[in-house]
Scaffold this motif. Sequence first.
Motif: not given
Length: 699
Positions: A457, A460-465, A467-468, A471
């Motif tokens: 989890k 996953e959260r760190q990956k989302q961060a 990716l943000s 970008s």
Amino acid sequence: MPIHVSSTIDTAYAKMLMLRHTPVGVALYDVQADMLLSANTRFIDFIQRLADHPLQPDDIIGHPYTHWLSHHFFENSQRALLHITTQTTSYIPPEQHIVTDGHSSYWDWTIQPLYDPQQTVTHALATLTDITQHVLKRQQSEQRQESLAQACIQIEEERKYLEIISTIAQSVQGALHLVEVGQTATRTIYQHITANWVALYVANDQQPHLSCLDRYPAPPAESRQTDLLTVSYHSRELLAQASNQREAIIFEDIRQAEPACPSAQHFALPSHFVSYIYIPLWFKDHFEGLLSASFAHPIQRDNAEVQTLIGSATHIAAALAHARLQTLIEAEHKHLHTILDQIPDSILLVDAPDGKISYVNHAANQLSSGYLQQHLGTSFQQAHANLMQRGNAPPHANITYTIMRALQGETVYRQEHTIPQLDGIHTFQIGSAVPIRNEENEISGAIAIFQDITDLKNIERQKQAFLSLVSHELRTPVTAIQGFAEILHMQLEHGYALDNHRSQRAIQGIIEYCQHLTYLIEEMLDLTHLEKAQLAIEMSKQDLHALLRHVVETHQIISARQLRIHLDSLEADEPLLAIFDAYRIMQVLNNLISNAIRYSPKECEIIIGLRHLPAPDNAALLWIKDEGVGIPEQDLSHLFERFHPNNVVDRSRSSGLGIGLYLVKELVTRHGGSIWAESTQDKGSTFYVRLPLTQQAPP
């Protein structure tokens, strides 16, 4: 000859006929003359049977009785007459046993005194009664009574040893382990039989021999034992011989059987050891062990003690088989639990129907902060009540609900749970639970497995961060490059030369942002290679000191910052040779020095140190010390984690993808080294890198 009785017969004659034909012998003695005056036919027949020679009635009546009485009867008669003359009372001698012509008869007789007017005994009246039938019936009755008494004694003995067998059976029935069976059996038997000692041996199938479980009482340490602690099946000992058959081996008297007894020849037997018994213990078709005992008295197979031992053998064999199975089950359970304890997932076993907790592996115990382990053997409901009594809210109600669903026959598959911990941190678990059914398809329990997905989890959260962040970080140089390119394009459209300051500044910006963009892309590529274990490390012998000077000089030129190299145990130009990948170590140093420059004020000095750690370490220690914003204490333990955000105070100084320190740690680890940091917020940080000087290339 038939007797004809006249109707006019007189009274005297009638009395004479009655006296003659009565079945009782009657006679009248003259005590003074010692002679028989009169006797009926029955009495005369009796005298004739006793006489040593043929007698006629005339030879008996009117003659002293000493002429015709046998010696034995004479003594009794003389004793009787003497009694009535002296005691003047009736005399009843013992019954007479007479054997004539090989036939036995029994007679009961009495002598009654008759008195004259002066009360002097003058005559004696003797009566004889044939009591043969009565005596025979009495003897038969006595024999039957004796047989019955013997039967009662035998039944009582059988009852006693059956009671003892029952006691032994009950005592070993509750024993769960082999040693417990041995101790219980030998002590119980010894309490109920008069044996010198009782020993129990158990069979070992893997190594064919008998091992002594217990012997009671134990022999003195200084004396030689009459039985071995371990006996091979191939031995010539009686124990080995007994293991090859089903019948008991009994030596009723060892003193007589000693030449044929191997144990008697092999051992120096104490003088009070008289008899032995060896009983093989079979449970169904499996040889379980051997029961042996020694006695100080001779024994026989039908002896109550022997029968007790033989009768107990079946129960002891069953107890050994049960204990052996119990040991095997416990070993399997222990092996299974050892395996389950190594599994990182949380595993719980509960029993039906009350939901008692029967097993909790190590991961489940950690998940529950010891809560589940403390309540082994109690139900989830009871555990819930205990926590409520202590004023604590049960933190695992969702776990309880999942298991209760399985106990109701439902299969629960991959249910996600949020589990609160005592420290306030939440973990994320994926739980599955299935009912356990027995051979009758009845639910006997349930098993639940909870997989910790907290790290997944977080990743996953760190990956989302990430990716943000990617970008954002990629958009910045791309936007800048696009802006500078548009400036140059406008310059060209208006016919301006590109040698002016504005154009030169745009070109320089394009170069800088392209380099930054290349750095970001290389970081992402390195991260991808690390995850796929494809990051190349090319080891060779290099001068670590020279490499460090080159990196520092480059940063001094680019950043125009005050960077100072501090050498400890090294001279200014002294080389420090080591085996490493120069490009990767340069990447490590560039990252750490760049971070120190980025998070430090411009007027602060940054110190880069190098020290040679001699044997036994034989390593190099590098450190980069700054006087920047520092790192919060709670972030130090997560500093080198993948995608962990840098919670710096001044966010304007922070740039990059947040994977630099993670890459640094992985590169140092690939070289067999280690990295750590020390920091005080608002006072600066120091990063340490330890590298071995001799290192083989990683696989």
